[in-house]
Design a protein around this motif. Structure first.
Motif, PDB file in Angstrom:
ATOM      1  N   LEU A   7     -21.623 -22.728   1.039  1.00 48.65           N
ATOM      2  CA  LEU A   7     -21.581 -22.077  -0.276  1.00 48.65           C
ATOM      3  C   LEU A   7     -21.140 -20.619  -0.153  1.00 48.65           C
ATOM      4  O   LEU A   7     -20.339 -20.137  -0.957  1.00 48.65           O
ATOM      5  CB  LEU A   7     -22.948 -22.170  -0.958  1.00 48.65           C
ATOM      6  N   PRO A  21     -18.528 -17.324  -8.694  1.00 48.31           N
ATOM      7  CA  PRO A  21     -19.994 -17.326  -8.628  1.00 48.31           C
ATOM      8  C   PRO A  21     -20.523 -18.509  -7.804  1.00 48.31           C
ATOM      9  O   PRO A  21     -19.902 -19.571  -7.736  1.00 48.31           O
ATOM     10  CB  PRO A  21     -20.434 -17.462 -10.083  1.00 48.31           C
ATOM     11  N   GLU A  22     -21.699 -18.306  -7.236  1.00 49.01           N
ATOM     12  CA  GLU A  22     -22.296 -19.355  -6.407  1.00 49.01           C
ATOM     13  C   GLU A  22     -22.587 -20.613  -7.219  1.00 49.01           C
ATOM     14  O   GLU A  22     -22.479 -21.724  -6.699  1.00 49.01           O
ATOM     15  CB  GLU A  22     -23.576 -18.866  -5.736  1.00 49.01           C
ATOM     16  N   SER A  23     -22.929 -20.461  -8.484  1.00 52.27           N
ATOM     17  CA  SER A  23     -23.210 -21.642  -9.317  1.00 52.27           C
ATOM     18  C   SER A  23     -21.978 -22.541  -9.425  1.00 52.27           C
ATOM     19  O   SER A  23     -22.090 -23.773  -9.406  1.00 52.27           O
ATOM     20  CB  SER A  23     -23.687 -21.216 -10.701  1.00 52.27           C
ATOM     21  N   LEU A  24     -20.806 -21.940  -9.504  1.00 51.53           N
ATOM     22  CA  LEU A  24     -19.566 -22.720  -9.564  1.00 51.53           C
ATOM     23  C   LEU A  24     -19.317 -23.413  -8.220  1.00 51.53           C
ATOM     24  O   LEU A  24     -18.938 -24.587  -8.180  1.00 51.53           O
ATOM     25  CB  LEU A  24     -18.382 -21.813  -9.928  1.00 51.53           C
ATOM     26  N   CYS A  25     -19.576 -22.687  -7.133  1.00 48.24           N
ATOM     27  CA  CYS A  25     -19.435 -23.283  -5.797  1.00 48.24           C
ATOM     28  C   CYS A  25     -20.399 -24.456  -5.627  1.00 48.24           C
ATOM     29  O   CYS A  25     -20.037 -25.491  -5.073  1.00 48.24           O
ATOM     30  CB  CYS A  25     -19.696 -22.245  -4.712  1.00 48.24           C
ATOM     31  N   GLN A  26     -21.626 -24.269  -6.111  1.00 46.53           N
ATOM     32  CA  GLN A  26     -22.651 -25.306  -6.010  1.00 46.53           C
ATOM     33  C   GLN A  26     -22.209 -26.571  -6.744  1.00 46.53           C
ATOM     34  O   GLN A  26     -22.282 -27.669  -6.195  1.00 46.53           O
ATOM     35  CB  GLN A  26     -23.964 -24.778  -6.610  1.00 46.53           C
ATOM     36  N   SER A  27     -21.739 -26.424  -7.963  1.00 46.64           N
ATOM     37  CA  SER A  27     -21.336 -27.610  -8.737  1.00 46.64           C
ATOM     38  C   SER A  27     -20.099 -28.272  -8.126  1.00 46.64           C
ATOM     39  O   SER A  27     -19.999 -29.497  -8.102  1.00 46.64           O
ATOM     40  CB  SER A  27     -21.109 -27.263 -10.202  1.00 46.64           C
ATOM     41  N   ARG A  52     -17.805 -19.067  -1.788  1.00 42.27           N
ATOM     42  CA  ARG A  52     -17.907 -17.924  -2.700  1.00 42.27           C
ATOM     43  C   ARG A  52     -16.996 -16.788  -2.250  1.00 42.27           C
ATOM     44  O   ARG A  52     -16.291 -16.171  -3.056  1.00 42.27           O
ATOM     45  CB  ARG A  52     -19.364 -17.466  -2.769  1.00 42.27           C
ATOM     46  N   LYS A  82     -15.503 -27.319 -18.328  1.00 46.39           N
ATOM     47  CA  LYS A  82     -16.244 -26.953 -17.107  1.00 46.39           C
ATOM     48  C   LYS A  82     -15.659 -27.648 -15.885  1.00 46.39           C
ATOM     49  O   LYS A  82     -15.525 -27.048 -14.816  1.00 46.39           O
ATOM     50  CB  LYS A  82     -17.719 -27.296 -17.262  1.00 46.39           C
ATOM     51  N   GLU A 109     -21.234 -30.180  -4.998  1.00 53.59           N
ATOM     52  CA  GLU A 109     -21.905 -31.425  -5.403  1.00 53.59           C
ATOM     53  C   GLU A 109     -20.886 -32.477  -5.824  1.00 53.59           C
ATOM     54  O   GLU A 109     -21.035 -33.656  -5.513  1.00 53.59           O
ATOM     55  CB  GLU A 109     -22.889 -31.152  -6.537  1.00 53.59           C
ATOM     56  N   GLN A 111     -13.772 -25.929 -12.485  1.00 50.40           N
ATOM     57  CA  GLN A 111     -14.069 -26.202 -11.076  1.00 50.40           C
ATOM     58  C   GLN A 111     -12.799 -26.482 -10.286  1.00 50.40           C
ATOM     59  O   GLN A 111     -12.595 -25.940  -9.202  1.00 50.40           O
ATOM     60  CB  GLN A 111     -15.005 -27.407 -10.949  1.00 50.40           C
TER      61      GLN A 111
END
Length: 122
Positions: A50, A60-66, A54, A24, A69, A28
């Motif tokens: 974000l 995906p936004e979840s990948l951008c979010q992580s 994206r 994972k 962070e 990223q």
């Protein structure tokens, strides 16, 4: 690029978990490389950052979010280290210059404030 090998059914659960986390983390970095972040405007509000990530990287936004962070943690860590070094430099200068001038007054203020806070504990 092969990063992991072997038969997972013969590996311990802890090692399989480590491989998952590593995969994972690699995703990223591969999907949103550091050198490409120069094209992102980090002065914008978080939701806009974000969205920009994206659209730029098509992930995906979840990948951008992580990833965001992760970047924020790294920045906070560097800022914290910088502040610690400032305190060390300041403390060292107090030791070097001794009881002369404004430094000694500042040292006395720090001692008084520190001793008051210690007394509150008892």
């Amino acid at each position: 690029m092969l990063r992991h090998g072997g038969n997972q059914t013969k590996m311990t659960q802890m090692f399989r978990d480590w491989q998952e986390r590593d995969a994972k983390r690699f995703t990223q970095y591969a999907a949103i490389p550091y050198h490409m972040l120069q094209f992102i405007d980090f002065t914008l509000p978080r939701q806009h950052i974000l969205l920009e990530m994206r659209e730029t990287f098509r992930v995906p936004e979840s990948l951008c979010q992580s990833r965001l962070e992760q970047i924020e943690r790294k920045y906070a860590e560097k800022l914290c280290i910088h502040r610690i070094n400032e305190v060390r430099t300041w403390t060292a200068s107090l030791c070097i210059y001794g009881n002369h001038g404004p430094i000694s007054k500042l040292r006395q203020e720090v001692k008084e404030k520190h001793s008051r806070s210690i007394k509150k504990c008892f």
